[in-house]
Structures are given as structure tokens and as C-alpha cells.
Design an enzyme around this catalytic site. Structure first.
Site, short mmCIF file in Angstrom:
data_model
loop_
_atom_site.label_atom_id
_atom_site.label_comp_id
_atom_site.label_asym_id
_atom_site.label_seq_id
_atom_site.Cartn_x
_atom_site.Cartn_y
_atom_site.Cartn_z
N HIS A 1 0.80 -1.23 0.00
CA HIS A 1 0.00 0.00 0.00
C HIS A 1 0.84 1.29 0.00
O HIS A 1 0.74 2.09 -0.92
CB HIS A 1 -0.89 0.04 1.25
CG HIS A 1 -1.74 -1.17 1.46
ND1 HIS A 1 -2.87 -1.46 0.72
CD2 HIS A 1 -1.61 -2.19 2.34
CE1 HIS A 1 -3.40 -2.59 1.15
NE2 HIS A 1 -2.67 -3.07 2.14
O1 RIB Z 1 -5.11 -0.23 4.72
C1 RIB Z 1 -3.71 -0.19 4.53
C2 RIB Z 1 -3.09 0.87 5.37
O2 RIB Z 1 -3.30 0.59 6.75
C3 RIB Z 1 -1.55 0.94 5.22
O3 RIB Z 1 -1.12 2.26 5.45
C4 RIB Z 1 -1.05 0.05 6.32
O4 RIB Z 1 0.26 0.40 6.77
C5 RIB Z 1 -2.06 0.36 7.40
O5 RIB Z 1 -1.64 1.56 8.06
#
Ligand code: RIB
Ligand code: CA
Length: 307
Positions: free
Chosen positions: A237
């Protein structure tokens, strides 16, 4: 390009920080930490571990909000492990945690730097950002590039909400209403950058300390999503925000209206993205829907090799 990274490390946060520190196009003015994946004491510690793994103990790391604006903190140890950085062997960082509160650092930096020249890269819950964004500050921010939300992908922590927005939906609401130009990296695009075994092996082969640590982080981090989605690898992500700053041409999206659900318990934290422009609500975010995944991993691999 001057940036502040606001983060809740988190293995994918580590990938984002490594990518930023390995890229000379970016001047990381500071790293601000927030409670999210794990409590603040751990995210503030993990950010320093990551900087030391990158050979950058000079980076200023600040601790910020230890809970959301109004709700109780929800964490994700089941994904990231009890340390928040499970995978590699960890250590006690020796670089200092800055005394100043992260929100004060954000406000003072935005005031001190020329207006319109600082980008906020947010890769955790938006609590620190919401606390910093008084109107006279908001108008001086160049843009916010955030990992958060979802539209067709719906949610990863509930059927309708993505984690960063779910943890502090009131903060996310305030950020989307701030008038600051926003680039939004939702699950719809981050689910297209999967840490396949080939990609993780390529990162490891670069052989730097950061790359070896990241490959071990990813092997731990991806197991949860591989089991959930039945994929080879999990979505990486957070570095999509940094990659966008470095190579925006890797991404495609469109200007949309985005609003955040804060009233309903069933759909708390849902990011309501008007992708098909069916409402008359004004555009407030560039919502990214597609990415050249191979180009993204080429960039990440190339830059982590420089650390
Ligand atoms: O949903 C994914 C996000 O939530 C990313 O930033 C992961 O590190 C968590 O913080
Ligand atoms: Ca994160």
C-alpha cells in the site's frame, strides 16, 4: 521536492520510507508518527529503526497523536505483528526521538517554508494532519498524497472501510474538506501492486541492509493478505504515495468528490467516492485507480539499492 511523511510503521510504511530516503528528488523534512498499525510508542520507535536500517540516523522523527480525534484506537497487530515490524531481527534505535510534538513540527514547518512548497505524504490514520490543519496552515500546503480509502474494493478492516480511514474517520473527513489538493491512493490501486515472490526476491538481491530487512518484512506482512485474497504476495500500500511523487506517469486516476462516513456504525470510515460523477458535489481529490505495477516495483527496487 520537500515532503513530510506521516506514518504508522508498519512494514509497508517501511517500504515507503526506504523509497523516499533512496530518492534524491525528495527532501524529507521530517517523519511524523501516529498511532495506527500499533500504538504510538511503537510507531515512533519503528520509524527510527527504519531510518537506521537506511543508514539515515540524521532524519528527524517526531511522535504525534496517540489516539484518534474522538474514537478509541484500533490497531492491527494481527497483520503487522506485535512489534509492528515483524519479520527481520529488530534492535533498539540509537537516534533520538525529537522532543517537539509532531503536530507542532508540521505547523511550524508549513509556516517556515515558502507557501505551497511542502507536500504531506500520509500513510497512516490522518489524526496528526487534521490536528495541524487550521485554515491558515491548510492554504500553505502544496498537496496531500495519501494512502487510504477505497471505492470498488470497499474495505479491508470492515466490509466498507479501509484501515487508515477507519481508525480516524473524523480526521479523514476534515482532511477531505480542507480544500488542499489531494491525491488519494485507495485499495483499488494498492491491490494492484502485489509483493509476488519474484518481486520480493529482486528486492532482496540488491543486497543492501534496507533491502534485506524489507524482504524479510514483506515475507511476514504478505502472509495475512495472501491467505485472505488467495494471491501470490500482498498489496504494498504505502510506497504508492512516494512513487507517485517520483513517477506520476506510472499512475492513472480522475478528479472525484470524496466524502467520509462518520455517522453510521455499520459503514463507519467508508470513503464515498463519486467515481461516476453522479452527484453535484465538487471535486476534492485525484483518485488513483490504476498503476503500472512492474514500473512501480522497478522504481522501488532501483531506489532501495541506493541505500
Ligand atoms: O489499509 C492499509 C493501510 O493501513 C496501510 O497504510 C497500512 O500500513 C495500514 O496503516
Ligand atoms: Ca501505514
Amino acid at each position: 521536492m520537500k515532503i513530510i511523511i506521516d506514518t504508522d510503521p508498519g512494514q509497508d510504511d517501511a517500504a515507503a520510507i526506504f523509497l523516499a530516503l533512496g530518492s534524491p528528488e525528495l527532501e524529507v523534512l521530517g517523519i511524523t508518527t501516529v498511532a495506527g498499525n500499533v500504538p504510538l510508542a511503537l510507531t515512533a520507535k519503528n520509524a527510527r529503526i527504519i531510518c537506521e536500517m537506511a543508514g539515515r540516523p540524521d532524519v528527524r522523527v517526531f511522535a504525534g497523536a496517540d489516539k484518534p480525534l474522538v474514537r478509541a484506537l484500533v490497531t492491527a497487530e494481527h497483520v503487522h505483528g506485535k512489534t509492528g515490524l515483524d519479520g527481520p531481527e529488530l534492535f533498539e534505535p540509537t537516534m533520538p526521538l525529537q522532543e517537539k510534538h509532531a503536530v507542532d513540527f508540521i505547523v511550524e514547518t508549513i509556516k517556515a517554508e515558502e507557501s505551497g512548497t511542502v507536500t504531506l505524504c500520509t500513510i497512516g490514520p490522518l489524526t496528526n494532519i487534521a490536528l495541524a490543519l487550521a485554515p491558515e496552515i491548510a492554504k500553505r500546503v502544496q498537496q496531500i498524497v495519501m494512502m487510504g480509502g477505497a471505492y470498488f474494493e470497499q474495505g479491508n478492516v470492515t466490509p466498507s472501510a479501509e484501515f487508515n480511514v477507519y481508525v480516524d474517520p473524523e480526521a479523514a473527513r476534515d482532511v477531505f474538506k480542507s480544500g488542499i489538493p489531494i491525491v488519494m491512493m485507495p485499495l483499488d490501486v494498492t491491490h494492484k501492486v502485489l509483493t509476488t515472490s519474484v518481486r520480493t526476491a529482486r528486492i532482496k538481491e540488491t543486497g543492501t541492509r534496507a533491502a534485506l530487512a524489507l524482504s524479510e518484512m514483506l515475507l511476514f506482512f504478505e502472509r495475512f493478505d495472501e491467505e485472505k485474497y488467495g494471491t501470490d504476495g500482498g498489496p504494498l500500500h504505502d510506497p504508492t504515495t512516494i512513487a507517485y511523487l517520483l513517477k506520476p506517469e506510472l499512475f492513472q486516476g480522475r478528479q472525484c468528490n470524496v466524502e467520509i462516513e462518520t455517522k453510521s456504525e455499520l459503514t463507519r470510515g467508508a470513503s464515498v467516492v463519486d467515481w461516476w460523477q453522479v452527484s453535484d458535489r465538487s471535486h476534492n481529490a485525484l483518485v488513483i485507480g490504476d498503476v503500472d505495477a512492474d514500473g512501480f516495483f522497478d522504481l522501488l527496487t532501483e531506489r532501495i539499492a541506493c541505500l
